[in-house]
Design an enzyme around this catalytic site. Structure first.
Site, PDB file in Angstrom:
ATOM      1  N   GLY A 165      36.015 121.764  -8.405  1.00  0.00           N
ATOM      2  CA  GLY A 165      36.422 120.549  -9.279  1.00  0.00           C
ATOM      3  C   GLY A 165      37.057 119.537  -8.361  1.00  0.00           C
ATOM      4  N   ARG A 166      37.060 118.254  -9.002  1.00  0.00           N
ATOM      5  CA  ARG A 166      37.907 117.208  -8.572  1.00  0.00           C
ATOM      6  C   ARG A 166      38.302 116.184  -9.457  1.00  0.00           C
ATOM      7  NH1 ARG A 166      32.954 114.548  -6.415  1.00  0.00           N
ATOM      8  NH2 ARG A 166      31.834 114.276  -8.094  1.00  0.00           N
TER       9      ARG A 166
ATOM     10  N   GLY B 128      27.413 123.295 -18.289  1.00  0.00           N
ATOM     11  CA  GLY B 128      26.983 123.819 -19.936  1.00  0.00           C
ATOM     12  C   GLY B 128      27.046 125.280 -19.803  1.00  0.00           C
TER      13      GLY B 128
ATOM     14  N   GLY C 154      25.059 115.759  -5.344  1.00  0.00           N
ATOM     15  CA  GLY C 154      24.982 116.324  -3.917  1.00  0.00           C
ATOM     16  C   GLY C 154      23.850 116.180  -3.101  1.00  0.00           C
TER      17      GLY C 154
ATOM     18  N   HIS D  14      29.054 117.268 -21.027  1.00  0.00           N
ATOM     19  CA  HIS D  14      28.178 118.021 -19.988  1.00  0.00           C
ATOM     20  C   HIS D  14      27.900 117.142 -18.702  1.00  0.00           C
ATOM     21  CE1 HIS D  14      24.161 120.017 -19.105  1.00  0.00           C
ATOM     22  NE2 HIS D  14      25.135 120.632 -18.791  1.00  0.00           N
ATOM     23  N   ASP D  15      28.062 117.598 -17.630  1.00  0.00           N
ATOM     24  CA  ASP D  15      28.222 116.982 -16.552  1.00  0.00           C
ATOM     25  C   ASP D  15      26.722 116.073 -15.994  1.00  0.00           C
ATOM     26  OD1 ASP D  15      26.826 119.488 -15.853  1.00  0.00           O
ATOM     27  OD2 ASP D  15      27.983 120.061 -14.140  1.00  0.00           O
TER      28      ASP D  15
ATOM     29  N   THR E 166      24.300 122.242  -7.421  1.00  0.00           N
ATOM     30  CA  THR E 166      23.687 123.799  -7.706  1.00  0.00           C
ATOM     31  C   THR E 166      22.562 124.034  -8.387  1.00  0.00           C
ATOM     32  OG1 THR E 166      26.113 124.401  -7.533  1.00  0.00           O
ATOM     33  CG2 THR E 166      24.488 126.022  -8.377  1.00  0.00           C
TER      34      THR E 166
ATOM     35  N   ASN F 147      15.548 122.841 -16.016  1.00  0.00           N
ATOM     36  CA  ASN F 147      16.284 123.219 -14.914  1.00  0.00           C
ATOM     37  C   ASN F 147      15.442 123.861 -13.986  1.00  0.00           C
ATOM     38  OD1 ASN F 147      17.996 123.008 -17.297  1.00  0.00           O
ATOM     39  ND2 ASN F 147      19.500 124.481 -16.219  1.00  0.00           N
TER      40      ASN F 147
END
Length: 497
Positions: A17-18, A81, A408, A238-239, A261, A298
């Site tokens: 996390g950040r 999520g 990323g 949700h990211d 990920t 996904n």
């Protein structure tokens, strides 16, 4: 728009996390990293848990660091999520949340689908069938003392917001990942919950991105050194919802890959796609910002690479990622490929050995050494991206002229070039911090410091963020098609490729 405004964005991912401070206003948009902390799951008596209190402490430390950099006008939280925490009648947490990679849901989807057929479940929720979905996690917990005692269920970002403000609720984009949310009504699917053997009353009221959740609790604000009340605001919690806001697209004809990920591969649509073909193809319709739908699938993503590096490091091998990527760039292309979504790759473990075993099962020589294994992973991810982008166009009836890679994966030029080559489409890489930027933009818009619509926010992204374009190779299409066949990654019939 007002003069530049600073907000704090808490961005939690599966591995860390950040807390960032975002400054927006006029033609300005920038991020400052205040604090970074690990997210390490813990196995306890055979169950894999999130260390949620450690994550909360990381958030508090980040808020303190953000306050030390100057006044912040609001704070927003996004996270992954499907996972949740349960609260009792006093608002106390009933145990650490269970990790979505835990094995407790093995065999559970079959039980739930005997009550609610897959086609009907999809027609209501529009969510792809994955054993890690919240509906199956809750079904696995049925009969447990914790679930019996629960009075409130909060998704991970909502749980952290509750601890910051004392206000319980469910932000819509994160709620839509549960497979218990009616995608057309944009409301909890209470009848579905009952049929699945769940109690609708534990699901809190919904809120929308941009709404104020509540002020930071006074003692927390004082400890952080914040004098004025600081509102905690719902964002795309949700990211992936925040990441899609952060896609710097110019026009509607784009696909996105939010690559970390997981690789979340799809398109932004005005309405869900709930056809039988979409259900069979296992695409998902998650709620986005401003009434949009994140129509995606996904793909396992860089998890295979992360677990391989962890395995090599545990063996005492030098596992410098830059060195391995350089070796992968010179390794033979498409020599060995696998399906990243093979269920054998879902849980933690010796990923290089699993990849080798998958190659042998499909009659291929396994990769020899870390460089070749990394090349296998990246070639395979590019093939999975290729298949998904072909299918999303066919199923949605929409055309893609550009692929945007954010997160990323945007920092991995080999993966970006391979994706361009595999898809036969230009790839625009960046921003790597799309999730935090999307979080910041939704907060800033609510404060009048960012454009009022997605198009305006994306124009601001294009003018302020570093982007890199990768053009596809004009040769090699046949090699990609042959490799897709070996890996079982051919687009579904009718996808047009």
């Amino acid at each position: 728009m007002t003069s530049p405004t600073a907000v704090a964005a808490v961005d939690l991912g599966a591995s860390g996390g950040r807390v960032m401070v975002g400054i927006a206003g006029g033609d300005q948009l920038k991020l400052l990293e205040m604090h970074r902390f690990p997210n390490v799951p813990v196995m306890v008596l055979g169950t894999l848990h999130w260390d949620i209190l450690s994550l909360f402490q990381g958030v508090l430390d980040g808020v303190r660091a953000a306050a030390g950099a100057g006044d912040v006008a609001s704070l927003g939280i996004d996270a992954w999520g499907v996972d949740y925490g349960l609260l009792d009648e006093d608002g106390e947490l009933l145990g650490n949340p269970v990790h979505y990679r835990d094995t407790r849901t093995e065999g559970v989807p079959r039980q739930v689908l005997s009550r609610v057929p897959a086609a009907e479940l999809y027609a209501i929720t529009g969510i792809q069938l994955l054993p890690l979905n919240t509906i199956f996690q809750l079904a696995a917990a049925t009969g447990s003392p914790q679930l019996a005692a629960a009075r409130t269920l909060l998704m991970i970002p909502d749980l952290l917001a509750f601890w910051l403000t004392g206000q319980a609720g469910a932000e819509a984009t994160i709620a839509s990942t549960t497979q218990l949310y009616d995608v057309r009504a944009q409301a909890w699917a209470t009848s579905l919950m009952t049929r699945a053997g769940l109690r609708p009353e534990i699901f809190p009221p919904l809120r929308r991105p941009g709404e104020t959740i509540g002020d930071l609790l006074p003692w927390l604000a004082a400890e952080a050194g914040l004098a004025a009340p600081v509102p905690v605001r719902a964002v795309g919690s949700h990211d992936t919802a925040s990441a899609v806001v952060g896609v710097p697209a110019d026009g509607p004809d784009f696909a996105y890959i939010s690559c970390g990920t997981w690789s979340l591969v799809g398109m932004e649509l005005p309405a869900p796609v709930l056809s039988g073909a979409s259900c069979v193809a296992n695409f998902t319709n998650e709620t986005g910002i401003d009434g949009t739908i994140r129509y995606l699938r996904n793909v396992m993503g860089l998890w295979l690479l992360q677990e391989s590096v962890r395995t090599w490091s545990a063996r005492g091998m030098a596992a410098d990622l830059d060195t391995m990527l350089a070796a992968a760039a010179t390794a033979p292309a498409l020599r060995a490929v696998v399906n990243p979504d093979d269920p054998d790759f879902l849980t933690p473990g010796d990923m290089p050995a699993r990849i080798a075993q998958a190659c042998r099962r499909t009659g291929q020589d396994p990769p020899d050494g870390p460089g070749a294994t990394v090349r296998c992973i990246l070639d395979s991810l590019a093939l999975a991206h290729r298949r998904t982008i072909a299918e999303v166009q066919e199923l949605s009836g929409r055309h893609v002229d550009t692929v945007h890679i954010v997160g990323g994966g945007a920092r991995n030029p080999l993966l970006c070039q391979l994706t361009a080559d595999a898809c036969g489409l230009p790839v625009v890489a960046g921003p790597a911090e799309a999730t935090a930027l999307g979080n910041v933009l939704v907060q800033a818009r609510a404060l009048g410091a960012a454009p009022g619509d997605l198009g305006g926010m994306r124009e601001l992204l294009r003018s302020t963020q570093h982007l890199r374009r990768f053009e596809p190779s004009r040769t090699g299409g046949r090699a990609w098609a042959e490799a897709a066949r070996r890996a079982g990654l051919d687009p579904s019939p009718g996808s047009g490729t």
